[in-house]
Design a protein around this motif. Structure first.
Motif, short mmCIF file in Angstrom:
data_model
loop_
_atom_site.label_atom_id
_atom_site.label_comp_id
_atom_site.label_asym_id
_atom_site.label_seq_id
_atom_site.Cartn_x
_atom_site.Cartn_y
_atom_site.Cartn_z
N ALA A 1 -14.83 4.20 25.41
CA ALA A 1 -14.69 2.37 24.60
C ALA A 1 -13.66 1.32 23.76
CB ALA A 1 -16.33 2.84 23.38
N GLY A 2 -14.13 0.45 24.22
CA GLY A 2 -13.10 -0.77 23.98
C GLY A 2 -13.52 -2.22 22.57
N GLY A 3 -14.46 -1.50 22.33
CA GLY A 3 -15.25 -2.49 21.46
C GLY A 3 -14.43 -2.11 19.82
N PRO A 4 -14.70 -2.74 18.83
CA PRO A 4 -14.26 -2.40 17.54
C PRO A 4 -14.67 -0.41 16.87
CG PRO A 4 -16.06 -3.83 17.03
CD PRO A 4 -15.53 -3.74 18.44
N ILE A 5 -15.95 -1.11 17.43
CA ILE A 5 -16.48 0.87 17.17
C ILE A 5 -15.84 1.02 18.79
CG2 ILE A 5 -18.93 1.97 16.89
CD1 ILE A 5 -20.04 0.09 15.86
N ARG A 6 -15.33 3.01 18.47
CA ARG A 6 -15.12 3.67 19.29
C ARG A 6 -15.06 5.06 18.87
NH1 ARG A 6 -9.69 0.74 21.62
NH2 ARG A 6 -9.88 -1.51 21.43
N GLN A 7 -15.40 6.03 19.58
CA GLN A 7 -14.95 6.73 19.75
C GLN A 7 -13.74 7.89 18.92
OE1 GLN A 7 -17.56 9.26 18.37
NE2 GLN A 7 -17.22 11.35 19.19
N ASN A 8 -12.90 7.37 19.72
CA ASN A 8 -11.14 7.95 19.88
C ASN A 8 -10.16 6.48 19.69
OD1 ASN A 8 -11.70 10.57 20.52
ND2 ASN A 8 -12.89 10.44 22.04
N LEU A 9 -8.82 6.73 19.67
CA LEU A 9 -7.54 5.94 19.41
C LEU A 9 -7.01 6.19 20.11
CD1 LEU A 9 -7.38 2.57 18.68
CD2 LEU A 9 -6.56 4.09 16.62
N ASP A 10 -6.68 5.38 21.23
CA ASP A 10 -5.75 6.08 21.63
C ASP A 10 -3.99 5.22 22.07
OD1 ASP A 10 -3.35 5.91 24.04
OD2 ASP A 10 -4.38 8.06 24.65
N LEU B 1 1.33 -1.19 0.21
CA LEU B 1 0.13 -0.07 0.06
C LEU B 1 1.21 1.18 -0.41
CD1 LEU B 1 -0.58 1.86 3.35
CD2 LEU B 1 -1.27 -0.65 3.69
N THR B 2 0.08 2.39 -0.62
CA THR B 2 0.89 3.60 -0.55
C THR B 2 0.65 4.91 0.34
OG1 THR B 2 -0.43 4.25 -1.95
CG2 THR B 2 2.14 3.61 -2.39
N GLY B 3 0.95 5.49 1.09
CA GLY B 3 0.19 6.81 2.51
C GLY B 3 1.22 7.54 2.05
N ARG B 4 0.79 8.11 3.61
CA ARG B 4 1.86 9.10 4.03
C ARG B 4 1.43 9.08 5.63
NH1 ARG B 4 -1.72 13.10 5.58
NH2 ARG B 4 -3.67 13.23 4.32
N ILE B 5 2.82 9.81 5.67
CA ILE B 5 3.31 9.44 7.49
C ILE B 5 2.14 10.59 8.17
CG2 ILE B 5 4.84 9.79 9.55
CD1 ILE B 5 7.16 8.34 7.42
N ALA B 6 1.65 10.13 9.36
CA ALA B 6 0.62 11.32 10.05
C ALA B 6 0.65 11.28 11.17
CB ALA B 6 -0.88 11.41 9.89
N LEU B 7 0.30 12.08 11.94
CA LEU B 7 -0.15 12.03 13.36
C LEU B 7 -1.07 11.61 13.50
CD1 LEU B 7 0.38 15.88 14.46
CD2 LEU B 7 1.74 14.49 14.42
N PRO B 8 -1.02 10.62 14.46
CA PRO B 8 -2.66 10.28 15.50
C PRO B 8 -3.12 10.92 15.40
CG PRO B 8 -0.80 9.86 16.92
CD PRO B 8 0.16 11.06 16.10
N PRO B 9 -4.52 10.11 14.99
CA PRO B 9 -6.30 10.40 14.40
C PRO B 9 -6.37 11.49 16.18
CG PRO B 9 -6.40 8.85 15.53
CD PRO B 9 -5.03 8.40 15.31
N SER B 10 -6.97 12.89 15.59
CA SER B 10 -7.18 14.36 16.51
C SER B 10 -7.86 12.84 17.47
CB SER B 10 -8.03 15.25 15.76
OG SER B 10 -8.79 14.79 15.11
N LYS B 11 -8.90 13.61 18.64
CA LYS B 11 -9.85 13.02 19.73
C LYS B 11 -11.54 14.05 19.67
CE LYS B 11 -7.02 10.75 22.51
NZ LYS B 11 -5.96 10.44 23.98
N LEU B 12 -11.95 13.21 19.18
CA LEU B 12 -13.57 13.56 19.32
C LEU B 12 -14.15 14.04 21.05
CD1 LEU B 12 -14.78 12.65 16.56
CD2 LEU B 12 -13.61 14.60 16.65
N TYR B 13 -14.52 14.54 21.71
CA TYR B 13 -15.24 14.55 22.78
C TYR B 13 -15.81 13.43 22.80
CZ TYR B 13 -18.22 15.25 27.09
OH TYR B 13 -19.45 15.37 27.96
N GLU B 14 -15.64 12.97 24.22
CA GLU B 14 -16.40 11.08 24.51
C GLU B 14 -16.80 11.28 25.75
OE1 GLU B 14 -15.28 5.99 23.34
OE2 GLU B 14 -13.49 8.28 23.89
N PRO B 15 -18.07 11.72 26.45
CA PRO B 15 -18.81 11.44 27.64
C PRO B 15 -18.26 10.04 27.98
CG PRO B 15 -20.29 11.45 25.91
CD PRO B 15 -19.38 11.26 25.05
N GLY B 16 -17.92 9.61 29.25
CA GLY B 16 -18.22 8.75 30.58
C GLY B 16 -16.44 8.21 29.97
N ALA B 17 -16.81 6.73 30.29
CA ALA B 17 -15.09 6.00 29.88
C ALA B 17 -15.35 5.80 28.38
CB ALA B 17 -15.17 4.74 30.51
#
Length: 240
Positions: A157-166, A139-155
């Motif tokens: 999420a840990g499943g495949p669908i998430r609001q943010n990725l640390d 694959l081809t791509g470009r190097i980027a910073l980690p994804p920006s975080k959106l507001y997420e109330p509560g703890a």
């Protein structure tokens, strides 16, 4: 208050207002200059030849390679794919799909932002159909910073669908030897059910020039009003 003291206070306020407005105008010009330099740096990185897997792995500080193109070869880790929710493309809401890619060179793992896909709002927990090859991929791509975080109330999420990725937390969660300081944004035509029409980075340089013009115009207005209402009568009286 006698007229002389009132005049002095008005003059002081005018000088203070003009000085502050001019200072803010030059600050906006400096911000515009900084962003122009950043834009030039991004353009220079993007114009460099694409790095291959070996060159990326051997780089002493991969963060110095931000925005540079890469050409990678590896194997997906499909069971660790993450769907970042509430991400937009073409004004439509869906997922940014991230999958770990285990590189052939050295076995390091990079998180790849593979593309965007719409979500099913009638069955919100249903994962969209993304085709993930099981063998080696290039694959081809470009190097980027980690994804920006959106507001997420509560703890988080840990499943495949998430609001943010640390990335650091994801590395602990999966025990993968994951690079934590950057991701690779995959580029190219739509494939595997994913769109990759990423927006061009807009640094907002024109905005800073617009703000600078407004501050300088305000300074000129205050100076003009002071001259017309405070200095002009003095010259008229002196002529009389």
């Amino acid at each position: 208050m006698n007229p002389r003291m009132r005049w002095i206070l008005v003059a002081f306020a005018a000088v203070l207002g003009v000085s502050l407005s001019v200072s803010l105008g030059f600050w906006q010009l400096r911000r515009a200059s900084q962003k122009e330099a950043l834009g030039a740096s991004i353009a220079a990185s993007e114009s460099k030849p694409a790095l291959d897997t070996q060159a990326l792995v051997q780089a002493p500080n991969p963060q110095d390679l931000l925005h540079q193109s890469v050409r990678l070869r590896g194997v997906w880790v499909p069971d660790r794919t993450v769907y970042l929710d509430n991400r937009q493309m073409h004004a439509k809401v869906g997922f940014f799909v991230f999958s770990p890619l285990r590189l052939e060179a050295g076995g390091a793992v990079l998180m790849v932002q593979r593309g965007w896909i719409p979500r099913n709002f009638e069955a919100r927990e249903t994962l969209p159909a993304v085709q993930t090859p099981s063998g080696p991929v290039e694959l081809t791509g470009r190097i980027a910073l980690p994804p920006s975080k959106l507001y997420e109330p509560g703890a988080p999420a840990g499943g495949p669908i998430r609001q943010n990725l640390d990335l650091a937390q994801f590395r602990l969660e999966t025990s993968l030897p994951l690079e934590e300081t950057f991701v690779v944004v995959q580029t190219g035509a739509a494939s595997e059910g994913l769109l990759r029409e990423w927006p061009v980075v807009n640094l907002g340089v024109e905005k800073h020039y617009g703000y600078a013009f407004q501050w300088f115009a305000l300074a000129a207005l205050m100076a003009g009003l002071f001259a017309w209402f405070q200095l002009r009568p003095l010259f008229v009286i002196s002529k009389d």
